[in-house]
Design a protein around this motif. Structure first.
Motif, PDB file in Angstrom:
ATOM      1  N   UNK A 155       0.791  -1.152  -0.001  1.00 35.01           N
ATOM      2  CA  UNK A 155       0.056  -0.042   0.065  1.00 35.01           C
ATOM      3  C   UNK A 155       0.837   1.307  -0.009  1.00 35.01           C
TER       4      UNK A 155
ATOM      5  N   UNK B 271       1.780   2.250  -3.825  1.00 34.84           N
ATOM      6  CA  UNK B 271       1.017   3.639  -4.613  1.00 34.84           C
ATOM      7  C   UNK B 271       0.438   4.639  -3.502  1.00 34.84           C
TER       8      UNK B 271
ATOM      9  N   UNK C  94      -1.110   4.722  -0.863  1.00 26.98           N
ATOM     10  CA  UNK C  94      -2.152   4.498  -0.043  1.00 26.98           C
ATOM     11  C   UNK C  94      -2.002   4.833   1.500  1.00 26.98           C
ATOM     12  N   UNK C  95      -0.653   4.482   1.755  1.00 21.47           N
ATOM     13  CA  UNK C  95       0.065   4.860   2.853  1.00 21.47           C
ATOM     14  C   UNK C  95       1.343   5.519   2.601  1.00 21.47           C
TER      15      UNK C  95
ATOM     16  N   UNK D  52      -0.577  11.133  -8.019  1.00 18.30           N
ATOM     17  CA  UNK D  52      -1.597  10.673  -9.005  1.00 18.30           C
ATOM     18  C   UNK D  52      -1.053  10.043 -10.220  1.00 18.30           C
TER      19      UNK D  52
ATOM     20  N   UNK E 175      -0.315   6.685  -9.307  1.00 17.79           N
ATOM     21  CA  UNK E 175      -1.519   5.757  -9.192  1.00 17.79           C
ATOM     22  C   UNK E 175      -2.194   5.283 -10.413  1.00 17.79           C
ATOM     23  N   UNK E 176      -1.935   6.383 -11.410  1.00 18.55           N
ATOM     24  CA  UNK E 176      -2.837   6.071 -12.764  1.00 18.55           C
ATOM     25  C   UNK E 176      -1.861   4.875 -13.517  1.00 18.55           C
TER      26      UNK E 176
ATOM     27  N   UNK F  29      -4.464  -1.756  -8.724  1.00 17.55           N
ATOM     28  CA  UNK F  29      -4.429  -2.381  -7.343  1.00 17.55           C
ATOM     29  C   UNK F  29      -5.682  -3.218  -7.007  1.00 17.55           C
TER      30      UNK F  29
ATOM     31  N   UNK G 156      -7.934  -5.184  -3.987  1.00 18.95           N
ATOM     32  CA  UNK G 156      -8.196  -5.234  -2.693  1.00 18.95           C
ATOM     33  C   UNK G 156      -8.827  -6.483  -2.197  1.00 18.95           C
TER      34      UNK G 156
ATOM     35  N   UNK H 208     -13.683  -3.622  -3.326  1.00 21.60           N
ATOM     36  CA  UNK H 208     -14.021  -2.354  -3.199  1.00 21.60           C
ATOM     37  C   UNK H 208     -14.377  -1.607  -4.785  1.00 21.60           C
TER      38      UNK H 208
ATOM     39  N   UNK I  62     -12.389   5.429 -14.443  1.00 22.91           N
ATOM     40  CA  UNK I  62     -11.114   6.048 -14.399  1.00 22.91           C
ATOM     41  C   UNK I  62     -10.449   6.470 -15.804  1.00 22.91           C
TER      42      UNK I  62
ATOM     43  N   UNK J  18      -9.581  10.168 -15.843  1.00 21.84           N
ATOM     44  CA  UNK J  18      -8.148  10.320 -15.373  1.00 21.84           C
ATOM     45  C   UNK J  18      -7.429  10.274 -16.823  1.00 21.84           C
TER      46      UNK J  18
ATOM     47  N   UNK K  39      -8.890  -2.481 -12.901  1.00 26.92           N
ATOM     48  CA  UNK K  39      -7.573  -1.897 -12.781  1.00 26.92           C
ATOM     49  C   UNK K  39      -6.908  -2.069 -14.148  1.00 26.92           C
TER      50      UNK K  39
ATOM     51  N   UNK L  18      -6.999   0.734 -16.982  1.00 30.18           N
ATOM     52  CA  UNK L  18      -6.065   1.924 -16.960  1.00 30.18           C
ATOM     53  C   UNK L  18      -4.734   1.685 -17.497  1.00 30.18           C
TER      54      UNK L  18
END
Lengths: 255, 430
Positions: free
Chosen positions: A58, A61, A63-64, A86, A89-90, A94, A96, A100, A114, A118, A163, A166
């Motif tokens: 995490x 990308x 997220x943390x 960003x 991330x693109x 990911x 989960x 999600x 996305x 994006x 995912x 993208x």
């Protein structure tokens, strides 16, 4: 089935992590993580719960947020700069544990959202791409349903397709099969194996050791926020070096 | 041994088909049994309730049936009824215009608020029903300006200039937005202000172009006033409430601080107090020559009040969303505005619908509080001019019943709409 462990790995670096540290308050979750991932590598990260393996991927990308050390993904230095985050991330997909998916959108809309917003791809084209990947994960006929109408395995495959829409260069999987029934685990793993065969760079946190044997070209074992051992799967499973790894393997493979 | 074994073994050769349930477990019989007479206590309650209903009908029936619709005063009603039980609805048939439009709205202009009301229904339709053609949103966009012109009268140039200002401001915002959201917002406001200033100066001497007879704010009243306040305040407080809710979740301490202080302060003060501030105290803070419209002041206060409540309702919706939704939106590379608009808010608002409708209905009924600061809304009309008149002094049930009916119809429609909307948005198929 194809033994993918022999597949070529380029010497181009996809992710490089140096001396990365992270704390949750006082708790030192990740300690001096050093990891270099080459393009086309398929890495399985295993370890007991609380060992920091999910946190590690995490961080990749953002997220943390990590507090010390350096993460470079696809040549982009991961800092607190939102533009860089960003951008990364693109390029990094990911999946989960709990899928999600967006419950208020249809499967197709989940997949096109996305790319349209994006990547600024026209809607028609985004839908074509989405249908292509939904066919790939073998659920094109569910495209106009809502996530709530699908089984867990189907939802996870949609999440993978979402995912892929993208066109990511790296895929992260955070325990993708832990919330699934045994029957559904296989359909998700099959999809992931297919992805690996196409040469996708993958980091996968999972307890599916069969998958690790079949697909991974490197297995990483983590405990207490550190990388304890990493090796090719053959060596890792047949000839583990550290006591902690041996104990873990005996417990996880023992039954 | 082998004997017992063969008794345990069992193989089903064909699957059983579905059958109908027994007769006493289906249809009307089942409904009555389970709902009215399922137990001794339930049976007693059913009979008591039945008795009360019959009693109510028997006593209220004649009151409605003997109702008089065409007398000129309460005393005339009493004379005709001669002691019999009966309502004096004549007050409604004689004063309905005042109840709907207030005491001072010119009676030959009643078509204007009526027309505005009809246009409002058309303007609201595409917002409330997504399936309607999107082109109707043009009506929605133009409605505030047309409605202002219809209700207050005066030259059409005033709302036209403000419309042009809004459009110009929007284009300025669109063009500057890529340099940053705040810059865009600033540019939009400045351009709009310039257009308004120039437009105002240009049209200052053209008071009679397309002019309707001007009606002052103090002449607005009746149910029309409640409608105006309710519609304007609800539609303004929803976006403000959303911004406050997001502000309260923000990581930026200043934005978060402002939101928290605003919400907590407004929620801690009674609406009546705010209305008194609007009607009396506010004047002390402005320079003496400014003359801010009373209705505008009241709209600002009620909007502030309800947006604080709506913000808290929406915060509940935001908190109810799983963290995974934020993470999934982030991991796909959506920026904050996109994630909020496309992923988070649609879901959070859906969860918040019952709460938002609760606030909206409450706000709509609270608009009657303006009667306390001597504005003649529906309740103000009843309490003031009508009950104080010599003809109708003493007619309570009919008047307040009528007011209750009007509010009930409106609020019940809002509530029914919201339940329909919730069913429409249900995608989880549980």
């Amino acid at each position: 089935m194809v033994d993918t462990t022999q597949m070529t790995v380029s010497d181009e670096v996809a992710i490089s992590i140096e001396k990365m540290n992270k704390w949750y308050g006082q708790f030192h979750v990740l300690r001096d993580i050093d990891l270099t991932v080459y393009r086309g590598e398929r890495i399985v990260i295993a370890g007991p719960s609380g060992s920091g393996k999910s946190t590690l991927i995490r961080c990749i990308n953002a997220l943390e947020e990590h507090q010390a050390g350096k993460i470079v993904v696809d040549g982009v230095h991961l800092t607190s700069d939102l533009k860089n985050i960003d951008a990364i991330r693109s390029e990094v997909g990911m999946c989960f544990q709990h899928f999600n998916l967006f419950p208020h959108l249809t499967i197709l809309e989940n997949c096109t959202l996305a790319p349209i917003w994006v990547r600024k791809i026209p809607k028609r084209q985004a839908e074509e791409t989405a249908m292509h990947f939904l066919e790939k994960v073998k659920i094109p006929d569910q495209a106009h349903k809502y996530p709530g109408q699908l089984s867990g395995g189907q939802q996870q495959r949609v999440a993978i397709a979402r995912s892929l829409c993208m066109k990511p260069r790296i895929m992260l999987f955070d325990e993708p099969t832990s919330a699934l029934d045994p029957e559904m685990i296989k359909e998700v793993l099959d999809t992931m194996v297919e992805l690996a065969e196409e040469g996708m760079t993958m980091l996968c946190v999972t307890h599916e050791m069969g998958f690790a044997r079949q697909v991974a070209n490197r297995v990483i074992f983590m405990d207490q926020g550190q990388i304890v051992e990493q090796n090719e799967p053959e060596e890792f499973f047949n000839n583990p070096q550290s006591e902690r790894t041996k104990l873990f393997l005996s417990q996880i493979l023992g039954h | 041994m082998s004997d017992t074994h063969s008794q345990l073994a069992f193989v089903r050769t064909e699957m059983l088909a579905q059958k109908e349930p027994p007769a006493k477990d289906k249809g009307a019989v089942k409904w009555v049994r389970t709902n009215l007479f399922s137990s001794w206590s339930n049976t007693i309650l059913t009979l008591v309730a039945f008795y009360v209903i019959v009693k109510l009908i028997v006593s209220a029936g004649p009151w409605f049936a003997n109702g008089l619709w065409d007398t000129n005063s309460l005393s005339e009603c009493r004379a005709i009824l001669d002691g019999a039980r009966g309502a004096c609805f004549s007050v409604l048939s004689e004063r309905w215009q005042q109840l709907l439009f207030g005491i001072a709205y010119p009676s030959d202009q009643y078509w204007r608020p009526t027309l505005a009301f009809v246009i409002m229904l058309v303007a609201a339709a595409p917002v409330l029903f997504v399936k309607l053609p999107r082109i109707l949103l043009v009506v929605t966009g133009l409605f505030p300006f047309v409605a202002y012109w219809l209700l207050w009268g005066g030259t059409f140039l005033t709302p036209l200039v403000s419309l042009i200002g809004v459009i110009a401001g929007y284009y300025a915002f669109k063009n500057v937005e890529r340099f940053g959201f705040v810059l865009g917002l600033g540019a939009g406001v400045i351009v709009a202000a310039i257009v308004w200033k120039i437009g105002g100066a240009l049209t200052a001497s053209m008071d009679d172009v397309l002019a309707l007879r001007a009606v002052a704010s103090r002449d607005m009243g009746g149910y029309m006033l409640n409608m105006m306040l309710g519609v304007v305040c609800i539609s303004l407080s929803l976006p403000i409430g959303i911004m406050l809710a997001l502000g309260r979740q923000s990581h930026m301490p200043i934005i978060k601080g402002i939101s928290v202080v605003f919400i907590e302060f407004i929620r801690g003060v009674p609406l009546i107090t705010l209305l008194f501030v609007a009607s009396v105290v506010l004047a002390y803070f402005f320079p003496p020559e400014t003359n801010m419209d009373l209705i505008l002041r009241v709209i600002i206060m009620i909007t502030m009040f309800s947006s604080a409540y709506i913000a808290e309702v929406i915060r509940g919706g935001l908190a109810a969303l799983p963290k995974g939704q934020y993470e999934a939106a982030d991991s796909l590379g959506l920026d904050y505005a996109q994630a909020m608009r496309l992923i988070i808010l649609p879901q959070a608002l859906k969860i918040s619908i019952p709460g938002i409708v609760n606030v909206a209905v409450g706000l709509f009924k609270d608009t009657t509080l303006v009667s306390v600061i001597s504005m003649f809304d529906l309740v103000g009309m009843i309490r003031g001019p009508i009950l104080a008149s010599t003809e109708w002094n003493g007619v309570y049930w009919e008047l307040y019943g009528f007011a209750a009916l009007l509010f009930f119809v409106t609020c019940y429609s809002i509530s029914q709409y919201s339940q329909w909307l919730e069913r429409q948005l249900r995608t989880d198929h549980r």
